[in-house]
Design a protein around this motif. Structure first.
Motif, mmCIF file in Angstrom:
data_model
loop_
_atom_site.group_PDB
_atom_site.id
_atom_site.type_symbol
_atom_site.label_atom_id
_atom_site.label_comp_id
_atom_site.label_asym_id
_atom_site.label_seq_id
_atom_site.Cartn_x
_atom_site.Cartn_y
_atom_site.Cartn_z
ATOM 1 N N PRO A 19 -1.665 20.631 18.582
ATOM 2 C CA PRO A 19 -2.797 21.429 19.628
ATOM 3 C C PRO A 19 -3.733 20.403 20.052
ATOM 4 C CG PRO A 19 -2.087 22.895 17.555
ATOM 5 C CD PRO A 19 -1.604 21.562 17.276
ATOM 6 N N ILE A 63 -3.727 22.159 29.423
ATOM 7 C CA ILE A 63 -3.945 22.943 28.244
ATOM 8 C C ILE A 63 -4.123 24.416 28.803
ATOM 9 C CG2 ILE A 63 -5.787 23.551 26.647
ATOM 10 C CD1 ILE A 63 -4.227 20.874 26.047
ATOM 11 N N GLY A 72 2.771 24.094 22.342
ATOM 12 C CA GLY A 72 2.613 22.672 22.970
ATOM 13 C C GLY A 72 3.713 22.052 23.050
ATOM 14 N N LEU A 86 0.702 17.282 22.710
ATOM 15 C CA LEU A 86 1.470 18.340 22.686
ATOM 16 C C LEU A 86 3.045 18.105 22.335
ATOM 17 C CD1 LEU A 86 -0.188 20.308 25.874
ATOM 18 C CD2 LEU A 86 -0.943 20.245 23.388
ATOM 19 N N VAL A 123 -3.084 13.534 26.099
ATOM 20 C CA VAL A 123 -3.016 14.824 25.800
ATOM 21 C C VAL A 123 -1.782 15.424 25.692
ATOM 22 C CG1 VAL A 123 -3.685 17.281 26.540
ATOM 23 C CG2 VAL A 123 -5.495 15.273 26.587
ATOM 24 N N THR A 167 -9.877 19.935 24.083
ATOM 25 C CA THR A 167 -10.240 18.972 25.270
ATOM 26 C C THR A 167 -11.660 19.478 25.901
ATOM 27 O OG1 THR A 167 -9.192 19.846 27.271
ATOM 28 C CG2 THR A 167 -7.856 18.175 25.409
ATOM 29 N N THR A 178 -1.832 26.421 24.213
ATOM 30 C CA THR A 178 -1.421 25.019 23.748
ATOM 31 C C THR A 178 -2.931 24.321 23.044
ATOM 32 O OG1 THR A 178 -1.848 24.215 25.752
ATOM 33 C CG2 THR A 178 0.545 24.774 25.404
ATOM 34 N N GLY A 179 -3.724 25.030 22.987
ATOM 35 C CA GLY A 179 -5.208 24.270 22.437
ATOM 36 C C GLY A 179 -6.361 25.098 23.234
ATOM 37 N N TYR A 180 -7.275 24.396 23.248
ATOM 38 C CA TYR A 180 -8.730 24.907 23.856
ATOM 39 C C TYR A 180 -9.239 24.147 24.792
ATOM 40 C CZ TYR A 180 -8.123 28.743 20.634
ATOM 41 O OH TYR A 180 -7.382 30.094 20.045
#
Length: 382
Positions: A298, A311, A349, A293, A289, A301, A316-318
Motif C-alpha cells: 500500500p 490511489i 493495490g 501497488l 507508486v 502519498t 489501495t492507500g491514503y
C-alpha cells in the motif's frame, strides 16, 4: 509503421521519462515495429545499452539536475538520418534541445508530429525559489507544444491542468506497470536478511533525493511517529540526488540510504516493504507508486499531481495533504496498527495494478498514432 522518438533522456538514465520510453521501445521490438530514438549520451553506464535503433549525441549534465542531460545535437546529421529512416510519425517526449530538433524537422520534412508531457516543471519552480519564472515557463511550454497534432498526458490531473492553461489536442496516455517483474512473491525474509532489516515493519521511499520530491517531509514524518512505533520501524530510502548528504546527516538512526536500485533489486525492496511512503507533490503520474501497488505494498502519498488518480483512499492507500507530516504519520499508524487492513490494501493495490497493462496502453497509443499520420492534410516528404 516507422516511428522516430526525440527525447532528452533515455535508458539507462534513471527517471520516469527514460523508463517509460524504454518500455515503449521494448513493445516496438515485440511487435516488430520499426523505430529510431534520437537522444543524448548517458551520464551512467554509457556502454550498457547500445543499439542500432538509437542515435546518441554529445551532452552535458544540467547544473540543477545532474541526472538529466542537455544535448548538443548535430542537426545536419539528424536530418540525414531521419530522411534515410523515413518515419511515418515523430514523437517528441521532452521540451529541450532534442525536442526542439524533432519539432523543427517534423515541420521541415512534413512528418506528422505528436508529443508527450511528462514533467510538471512549473511546480518544480516552487522548490527552487524560482516562482518568478512561472509566466515565462508557461509561455514557452504552450509555444513548444502547440504544433503537436496530439499531446499525450499521463493522468487526468495533468490533463485538467493543461486544459485550463489553454493547451489543445490533449489525450490521456496512462502509464502501466510490469506485474511479472513487480510482484509480492519474492522471498521477503531473505531480502530482509540481505539488507540487514531486523525491525518488524519496513517503510520505503523510492525516488530522486531532490527538493521537488519534498523529501524533507519524509524526515519529518519519520520523526513524527511515536517512539514506541519507531522502535519497530525500519526506513529504506532508495535513490540519490543533491539532497542525499543533507538528508543522511539529519536522518534518524532507523533510516538507511541505498542509492539508486534497479531491476530485481528494486522489485525485491518493494515486495519486502510493508508500506510505501511518497510525499512528492510534483508527479504527473507516479511510476514508483504503481510499482509499489503491483508489489502488494500500500502507498501513502501526497494528495497532489497524478498520484491522485492512482490511489483510492482506504482501498489501495491514503492521500495526505502536501507537506503535512502529522497527517502522513497518522495514515502510517492507522495501517501499522491494523494488520488485516494492511493486507487488504496490499491485495487491492495488486489487483488494480494488474489492470494497468503496458501492452494494452501502447496498443491504444498506436491507434492515436495511426489517426495522426493518416490525416490527408499532411503530406510526407518523398
Amino acid at each position: 509503421m516507422k516511428i522516430a522518438i526525440f527525447t532528452d533522456t533515455f535508458h539507462p538514465d534513471i527517471n520516469g521519462v527514460a523508463r517509460t520510453l524504454k518500455h515503449f521501445t521494448n513493445y516496438f521490438e515485440k511487435q516488430n515495429i520499426t523505430f529510431k530514438v534520437f537522444a543524448p549520451d548517458s551520464n551512467s553506464h554509457s556502454n550498457e545499452y547500445i543499439s542500432s535503433h538509437i542515435s546518441r549525441f554529445k551532452s552535458r549534465s544540467l547544473f540543477f539536475y545532474p541526472e538529466c542531460r542537455l544535448a548538443f545535437p548535430n542537426l545536419f546529421r539528424i536530418k540525414a538520418e531521419l530522411e534515410a529512416f523515413s518515419p511515418d510519425i515523430i514523437h517528441v517526449a521532452t521540451p529541450f534541445n532534442m525536442g526542439l530538433c524533432g519539432i523543427y524537422l517534423a515541420k521541415k520534412l512534413s512528418i506528422p508530429l505528436v508529443g508527450s508531457y511528462h514533467t510538471d516543471f512549473n511546480y518544480y519552480l516552487k522548490f527552487y525559489n524560482l516562482q518568478f519564472l512561472s509566466k515565462v515557463l508557461w509561455k514557452y511550454m504552450k509555444w513548444f507544444h502547440k504544433p503537436f497534432k496530439k499531446l499525450f498526458v499521463p493522468s487526468q490531473e495533468t490533463y485538467t491542468q493543461l486544459h485550463r492553461r489553454g493547451f489543445t489536442n490533449l489525450e490521456i496516455w496512462p502509464h502501466g506497470v510490469d506485474c511479472q517483474h513487480f510482484h509480492p512473491y519474492y522471498d521477503k525474509q531473505s531480502i530482509r536478511e540481505q539488507r540487514g532489516i531486523t525491525k518488524k515493519y519496513l517503510l520505503t521511499f523510492v525516488g530522486r533525493l531532490a527538493p521537488e520530491k519534498d523529501v524533507k517531509t519524509l524526515l519529518d514524518v519519520a520523526k513524527e511517529l511515536p517512539a514506541e512505533v519507531n522502535e519497530q520501524v525500519q526506513w529504506l530510502v532508495v535513490g540519490d540526488g543533491p539532497l542525499r548528504e543533507e538528508l543522511e546527516a539529519n536522518s534518524p538512526a532507523n533510516m538507511i540510504f541505498t542509492g539508486y536500485l534497479t531491476g530485481i533489486e528494486l522489485a525485491e525492496i518493494y515486495s519486502a516493504s510493508d508500506l510505501f511512503v511518497f510525499p512528492s507533490p510534483t508527479e504527473t503520474f507516479g511510476n514508483v507508486v504503481i510499482e509499489a501497488l503491483a508489489s502488494g505494498t500500500p502507498a501513502i502519498t501526497a494528495n497532489s499531481g497524478g498520484v491522485k488518480n492512482i490511489i483510492q483512499p482506504g482501498v489501495t492507500g491514503y492521500l495526505c495533504e502536501t507537506g503535512n507530516a502529522a497527517e502522513f504519520a497518522d495514515a502510517i499508524l492507522k495501517l501499522l496498527e491494523n494488520d488485516s487492513l494492511l493486507i487488504q490494501l496490499g491485495r487491492e493495490g495488486r489487483d488494480y495494478a494488474l489492470t494497468q497493462n503496458w501492452d494494452t496502453i501502447f496498443d491504444h497509443l498506436l491507434w492515436h498514432y495511426q489517426s495522426a499520420f493518416e490525416d490527408p492534410s499532411i503530406q510526407k516528404f518523398a
